[in-house]
Scaffold this motif. Structure first.
Motif, PDB file in Angstrom:
ATOM      1  N   GLY A 154       0.814  -1.201   0.000  1.00  0.00           N
ATOM      2  CA  GLY A 154       0.000   0.000   0.000  1.00  0.00           C
ATOM      3  C   GLY A 154       0.850   1.254   0.000  1.00  0.00           C
ATOM      4  N   GLU A 155       0.615   2.124   0.976  1.00  0.00           N
ATOM      5  CA  GLU A 155       1.317   3.404   1.022  1.00  0.00           C
ATOM      6  C   GLU A 155       2.752   3.269   1.517  1.00  0.00           C
ATOM      7  N   ARG A 156       3.078   2.156   2.146  1.00  0.00           N
ATOM      8  CA  ARG A 156       4.375   2.015   2.812  1.00  0.00           C
ATOM      9  C   ARG A 156       5.381   1.269   1.945  1.00  0.00           C
ATOM     10  N   LEU A 157       6.512   1.900   1.694  1.00  0.00           N
ATOM     11  CA  LEU A 157       7.628   1.228   1.026  1.00  0.00           C
ATOM     12  C   LEU A 157       8.272   0.262   2.005  1.00  0.00           C
ATOM     13  N   THR A 158       8.458  -0.987   1.591  1.00  0.00           N
ATOM     14  CA  THR A 158       9.130  -1.977   2.428  1.00  0.00           C
ATOM     15  C   THR A 158      10.234  -2.652   1.621  1.00  0.00           C
ATOM     16  N   ALA A 159      10.918  -3.584   2.252  1.00  0.00           N
ATOM     17  CA  ALA A 159      11.989  -4.324   1.572  1.00  0.00           C
ATOM     18  C   ALA A 159      11.457  -5.156   0.408  1.00  0.00           C
ATOM     19  N   CYS A 160      10.152  -5.384   0.366  1.00  0.00           N
ATOM     20  CA  CYS A 160       9.579  -6.111  -0.776  1.00  0.00           C
ATOM     21  C   CYS A 160       9.760  -5.333  -2.077  1.00  0.00           C
ATOM     22  N   ASP A 161       9.712  -4.016  -2.000  1.00  0.00           N
ATOM     23  CA  ASP A 161       9.629  -3.215  -3.218  1.00  0.00           C
ATOM     24  C   ASP A 161      10.935  -3.155  -4.017  1.00  0.00           C
ATOM     25  N   PRO A 162      12.109  -2.991  -3.396  1.00  0.00           N
ATOM     26  CA  PRO A 162      13.332  -3.126  -4.185  1.00  0.00           C
ATOM     27  C   PRO A 162      13.481  -4.521  -4.819  1.00  0.00           C
ATOM     28  N   PHE A 163      13.002  -5.535  -4.099  1.00  0.00           N
ATOM     29  CA  PHE A 163      13.064  -6.901  -4.631  1.00  0.00           C
ATOM     30  C   PHE A 163      12.175  -7.022  -5.870  1.00  0.00           C
ATOM     31  N   LEU A 164      10.935  -6.501  -5.779  1.00  0.00           N
ATOM     32  CA  LEU A 164      10.053  -6.530  -6.938  1.00  0.00           C
ATOM     33  C   LEU A 164      10.618  -5.690  -8.073  1.00  0.00           C
ATOM     34  N   PHE A 165      11.167  -4.539  -7.759  1.00  0.00           N
ATOM     35  CA  PHE A 165      11.737  -3.693  -8.813  1.00  0.00           C
ATOM     36  C   PHE A 165      12.841  -4.436  -9.560  1.00  0.00           C
ATOM     37  N   MET A 166      13.742  -5.065  -8.833  1.00  0.00           N
ATOM     38  CA  MET A 166      14.830  -5.817  -9.457  1.00  0.00           C
ATOM     39  C   MET A 166      14.286  -6.899 -10.390  1.00  0.00           C
ATOM     40  N   LEU A 167      13.366  -7.702  -9.886  1.00  0.00           N
ATOM     41  CA  LEU A 167      12.847  -8.805 -10.686  1.00  0.00           C
ATOM     42  C   LEU A 167      12.055  -8.307 -11.893  1.00  0.00           C
ATOM     43  N   ALA A 168      11.319  -7.222 -11.710  1.00  0.00           N
ATOM     44  CA  ALA A 168      10.534  -6.686 -12.821  1.00  0.00           C
ATOM     45  C   ALA A 168      11.440  -6.173 -13.930  1.00  0.00           C
ATOM     46  N   THR A 169      12.567  -5.568 -13.578  1.00  0.00           N
ATOM     47  CA  THR A 169      13.496  -5.118 -14.623  1.00  0.00           C
ATOM     48  C   THR A 169      14.079  -6.312 -15.366  1.00  0.00           C
ATOM     49  N   TRP A 170      14.299  -7.408 -14.662  1.00  0.00           N
ATOM     50  CA  TRP A 170      14.800  -8.606 -15.340  1.00  0.00           C
ATOM     51  C   TRP A 170      13.791  -9.117 -16.365  1.00  0.00           C
ATOM     52  N   CYS A 171      12.520  -8.907 -16.091  1.00  0.00           N
ATOM     53  CA  CYS A 171      11.453  -9.443 -16.944  1.00  0.00           C
ATOM     54  C   CYS A 171      11.167  -8.566 -18.163  1.00  0.00           C
ATOM     55  N   ALA A 172      11.982  -7.543 -18.383  1.00  0.00           N
ATOM     56  CA  ALA A 172      11.720  -6.608 -19.475  1.00  0.00           C
ATOM     57  C   ALA A 172      11.727  -7.282 -20.842  1.00  0.00           C
ATOM     58  N   GLY A 173      12.419  -8.410 -20.988  1.00  0.00           N
ATOM     59  CA  GLY A 173      12.503  -9.084 -22.277  1.00  0.00           C
ATOM     60  C   GLY A 173      11.385 -10.051 -22.572  1.00  0.00           C
ATOM     61  N   LEU A 174      10.431 -10.171 -21.670  1.00  0.00           N
ATOM     62  CA  LEU A 174       9.293 -11.065 -21.908  1.00  0.00           C
ATOM     63  C   LEU A 174       8.395 -10.520 -23.015  1.00  0.00           C
ATOM     64  N   PRO A 175       7.687 -11.405 -23.719  1.00  0.00           N
ATOM     65  CA  PRO A 175       6.747 -10.913 -24.742  1.00  0.00           C
ATOM     66  C   PRO A 175       5.724  -9.930 -24.176  1.00  0.00           C
ATOM     67  N   ARG A 176       5.258 -10.167 -22.946  1.00  0.00           N
ATOM     68  CA  ARG A 176       4.417  -9.193 -22.256  1.00  0.00           C
ATOM     69  C   ARG A 176       5.145  -8.762 -20.994  1.00  0.00           C
ATOM     70  N   PRO A 177       5.943  -7.726 -21.094  1.00  0.00           N
ATOM     71  CA  PRO A 177       6.802  -7.318 -19.976  1.00  0.00           C
ATOM     72  C   PRO A 177       6.016  -6.566 -18.906  1.00  0.00           C
ATOM     73  N   PRO A 178       6.631  -6.320 -17.767  1.00  0.00           N
ATOM     74  CA  PRO A 178       5.936  -5.595 -16.698  1.00  0.00           C
ATOM     75  C   PRO A 178       5.396  -4.234 -17.117  1.00  0.00           C
ATOM     76  N   MET A 179       6.079  -3.532 -18.005  1.00  0.00           N
ATOM     77  CA  MET A 179       5.602  -2.216 -18.438  1.00  0.00           C
ATOM     78  C   MET A 179       4.291  -2.298 -19.215  1.00  0.00           C
ATOM     79  N   ALA A 180       3.875  -3.490 -19.618  1.00  0.00           N
ATOM     80  CA  ALA A 180       2.592  -3.659 -20.300  1.00  0.00           C
ATOM     81  C   ALA A 180       1.420  -3.744 -19.316  1.00  0.00           C
ATOM     82  N   PHE A 181       1.718  -3.803 -18.022  1.00  0.00           N
ATOM     83  CA  PHE A 181       0.697  -3.869 -16.976  1.00  0.00           C
ATOM     84  C   PHE A 181       0.616  -2.494 -16.309  1.00  0.00           C
TER      85      PHE A 181
END
Length: 212
Positions: A154-181
């Motif tokens: 929600g409104e609170r940044l936690t240690a989950c968010d850098p982890f998700l950011f890292m993994l989402a950048t890795w997924c940029a090469g997928l046919p439907r990448p995170p930026m499509a959501f």
């Protein structure tokens, strides 16, 4: 002093961001993956799994990205990045840390290295196709979870968010990448604006232009 054993744009990126978010004193220790330094006898004495990252603080040695992130979050004097015991957000924090590690990262690694998951070279394309469908479902679930955002809790940044950011950048090469959501795209743009993310990315040579 915390020492983070890292390699650019590796699983150490999330802990690196978190160290900068917390402001904890730390030193980056480069592990040369190109020379397979993570398999050296010296490194294996710290991390018998032979993987990156490893965190060393005094006599404490921690490896595996979620464990490293949790250790850093617990070391933050202000307690900003990990809900305290009794906080209703705490179970959700551990839920998402587990999901990111055990589901998103695990399924992504099969897609990224399909040849390591079959003894039949003819099966590589089929493995990747199956993983693309799985990863689309996983990203869709995370996109829904971010709907109440702007962060996973929600409104609170936690240690989950850098982890998700890292993994989402890795997924940029997928046919439907995170930026499509839509919610994931908003999350990535928001995270890319944070000084800690920018500083860590500059040190590691990670291009954030797709999210700015």
């Amino acid at each position: 002093m915390i020492r983070l054993y890292y390699y650019p744009d590796n699983a150490s990126f999330a802990p690196h961001i978190l160290l900068r978010e917390t402001g904890l004193a730390h030193e980056l220790m480069l592990v040369d993956r190109e020379a397979r330094a993570q398999k050296s006898a010296e490194y294996l004495r710290l991390n018998p799994a032979g993987r990156i990252p490893t965190l060393v603080e005094g006599d404490t040695v921690v490896f595996e990205t979620p464990a490293v992130c949790i250790h850093i979050a617990e070391a933050d004097p202000a307690g900003r990045f990990l809900p305290a015991p009794g906080d209703p957000l705490r179970p959700r924090f551990f839920q998402w840390m587990a999901y990111l590690n055990n589901t998103l990262q695990a399924e992504f690694m099969i897609w990224a290295y399909p040849q390591d998951h079959t003894t039949d070279p003819q099966g590589v394309a089929a493995i990747q196709a199956a993983q693309e469908a799985r990863l689309t479902d996983i990203l869709a679930l995370l996109d829904r979870a971010l709907g109440a955002g702007p962060y996973l809790l929600g409104e609170r940044l936690t240690a989950c968010d850098p982890f998700l950011f890292m993994l989402a950048t890795w997924c940029a090469g997928l046919p439907r990448p995170p930026m499509a959501f839509p919610n994931l795209a908003r999350f990535l743009r928001l995270m890319a604006q944070r000084p800690a993310v920018r500083d860590a990315s500059a040190i590691e040579g990670i291009d954030l232009s797709a999210y700015l």
